[in-house]
Scaffold this motif. Sequence first.
Motif, PDB file in Angstrom:
ATOM      1  N   ARG A 497       1.429  -0.988   0.026  1.00 10.83           N
ATOM      2  CA  ARG A 497      -0.003  -0.191   0.288  1.00 10.83           C
ATOM      3  C   ARG A 497       0.862   1.052   0.063  1.00 10.83           C
ATOM      4  N   TYR A 504       2.682   0.285   3.030  1.00 10.28           N
ATOM      5  CA  TYR A 504       3.069  -0.443   3.814  1.00 10.28           C
ATOM      6  C   TYR A 504       2.747  -2.281   3.083  1.00 10.28           C
ATOM      7  N   VAL A 516      -0.643  -5.693   9.452  1.00  3.43           N
ATOM      8  CA  VAL A 516       0.846  -5.248   8.687  1.00  3.43           C
ATOM      9  C   VAL A 516       2.006  -5.841   9.038  1.00  3.43           C
ATOM     10  N   THR A 519       5.846  -0.865   7.827  1.00  2.00           N
ATOM     11  CA  THR A 519       5.312  -0.064   7.457  1.00  2.00           C
ATOM     12  C   THR A 519       7.289   0.961   7.096  1.00  2.00           C
ATOM     13  N   GLU A 576      -5.762   4.746   3.473  1.00  2.00           N
ATOM     14  CA  GLU A 576      -4.621   5.061   4.908  1.00  2.00           C
ATOM     15  C   GLU A 576      -5.550   4.126   6.044  1.00  2.00           C
ATOM     16  N   ARG A 577      -4.725   4.295   6.195  1.00  2.00           N
ATOM     17  CA  ARG A 577      -5.018   2.928   7.357  1.00  2.00           C
ATOM     18  C   ARG A 577      -5.822   3.707   8.762  1.00  2.00           C
ATOM     19  N   ASP A 578      -6.070   5.298   8.932  1.00  2.00           N
ATOM     20  CA  ASP A 578      -6.894   5.814   9.699  1.00  2.00           C
ATOM     21  C   ASP A 578      -8.096   6.349   9.109  1.00  2.00           C
TER      22      ASP A 578
END
Length: 597
Positions: A497, A504, A516, A519, A576-578
């Motif tokens: 990603r 990631y 994950v 990173t 994005e993760r968040d």
Amino acid sequence: MVDGTLPGERTQPLRSRDPRALGVYELVGRLGEGGMGTVYLARAANGVLVAVKMVRADLAHDDEFRRRFRSEVNRARQVPPFCTAEVLDADPDHESPYLVVEYVDGPTLAEVVEQRGPLTKANLHGVAIGVATALTAIHGAGVIHRDLKPRNVLLAPGSPKVIDFGIARAMEATSANTRTDQMVGTVSYMAPERFSSDPDTPVTPAADIFAWGSVVAYAGTGNTPFHADSPPATAARILTQPPRLDGLSGPLRDLVAHALEKDPANRPSSRELLDLLISGNERPAATAAAFADQPALRAAATEAQAVTGVSGPPTAGTMTVPTLDIPAGMVGYDENSIVTVPISAPPGETPPGPPPPEPARRWALPAAVAFLILAVVAGAVMLALSLRHPGGDQATPTVTESAQPAPSAPATAPDITDGLTRESLWKATALPNGKAHCEFDNGLVATREDSDPFKCKGPQDEIPPDLRAEVNVRLLTPDSCATIWFRNVAYHGYQLRVCERNIYLGEHGSGAAIPVLRTMPLGDNPIAVGAEHTRIGLVISGDKVQVSRDGIVVGDAALTVKELQAGRLLLGVHSERDAPRNARYEVAFTDLKIWYL
């Protein structure tokens, strides 16, 4: 079992030579026999009834079969029980290897149609949804059924159940069962590419989609769509004739015809089938009727739809067409029988040799049939072999000056190249609900209206595990991530990603969560949203991947998931993760090149 009686109309008493136990399972009756062996009704130690499939004796003594059987059982146990008979246990090392699956007390679809005729519209739509749900679960676990047919669909109370998924592969190419120039299948439900004489032609999920179309057509009409008087004639019709779908009507007929496309690239995926059956235009009434008395079917279909991502069928190209030498003694067999089909050259002809040497092995793509001659007296189907390879531009290795440059690209031409500015190896893709799509607008633009991942429709063929890949990426909206899947089989693979501030590496399975594994921060040089492209490079070798950006190494990571070896390389979008759940995420790709190492 009540008062000594056996449940289900299909259960017969044990015969004198049948074992009375297998491992910890007490055998109490016979459910039938198949190509792999005998199926017994058994009682587990806790009293629950199960179905035990005991491998036949000639396969039990074949070490290659045991190895394949063990591998396929491990895969099959990962299939979630969405309209499937759950795999509960197995012992590949037993004197008589066996497999234990959930016992489903219900008739087969074949028995129902044979005894009562074609299904009603509501029941037919329910079967179509149930089998598509099962295939979504099966393909999502990286398994291909290979022998989907009406006798492998049980009409259980609550929802249909598909059985025997993934086990056919264990029977292929074993010394005790078939030679390497043979295949196992059920002719009436075999996709055209299954007849290929090229041993390197992969069996893909698209073959199961073709079988789905044949099964639904049979359930709705009482006949298979390519019915003929013999297996050779049936194979000939499958390869050269359109399906006969008289008796089907409306959108379901159109969807069955779509599933029966000769070119696997034109068939929908199992997930697309399911979405179209449930949510497609003109289907609300049929879906409501199918779900009315089957809440379990509704629940299973809803859970299967929750599986993220849609993997497309194989990319269009040239289908390798087989030469079939079907023994004369087979003529007159029931076209639905499981048959072993040896592949050979036409009489008097020399089998075609390998293609001329190339700098590297290219990606062979399936496409259309060249020609067919059915020799009735000999019972042989003779066809021409046609192969082509995707062409493309020569590679221009990226040259940058850096204290830590990425390894230079190989001097040879890439094995795969696609500018991604128009449809070629990658195709336009869209979810039926409109929440995600891939289209071409000065590049392959992938868009998602929520934070789930989405894969564009790319080549289905597996490629070698060790490779170098480069592609230009652009992030078009905030919190968007250009995503590359590699060593991907169905819904399982590694996911890279590429986001604004981090890259990631994760493991993408059938669930929503993507763990994950590493990173790689981009530090003081983030990827600006809307900026000109950045060149992302991957060098995948053995148990390690190295990632570069514009020729500079960003980091490397260990590839720790042992079952992820060869597979597909795909492109798409994630967030994005968040990132917010309900937002628009959009990325673009151009100039993809892949070299095999």
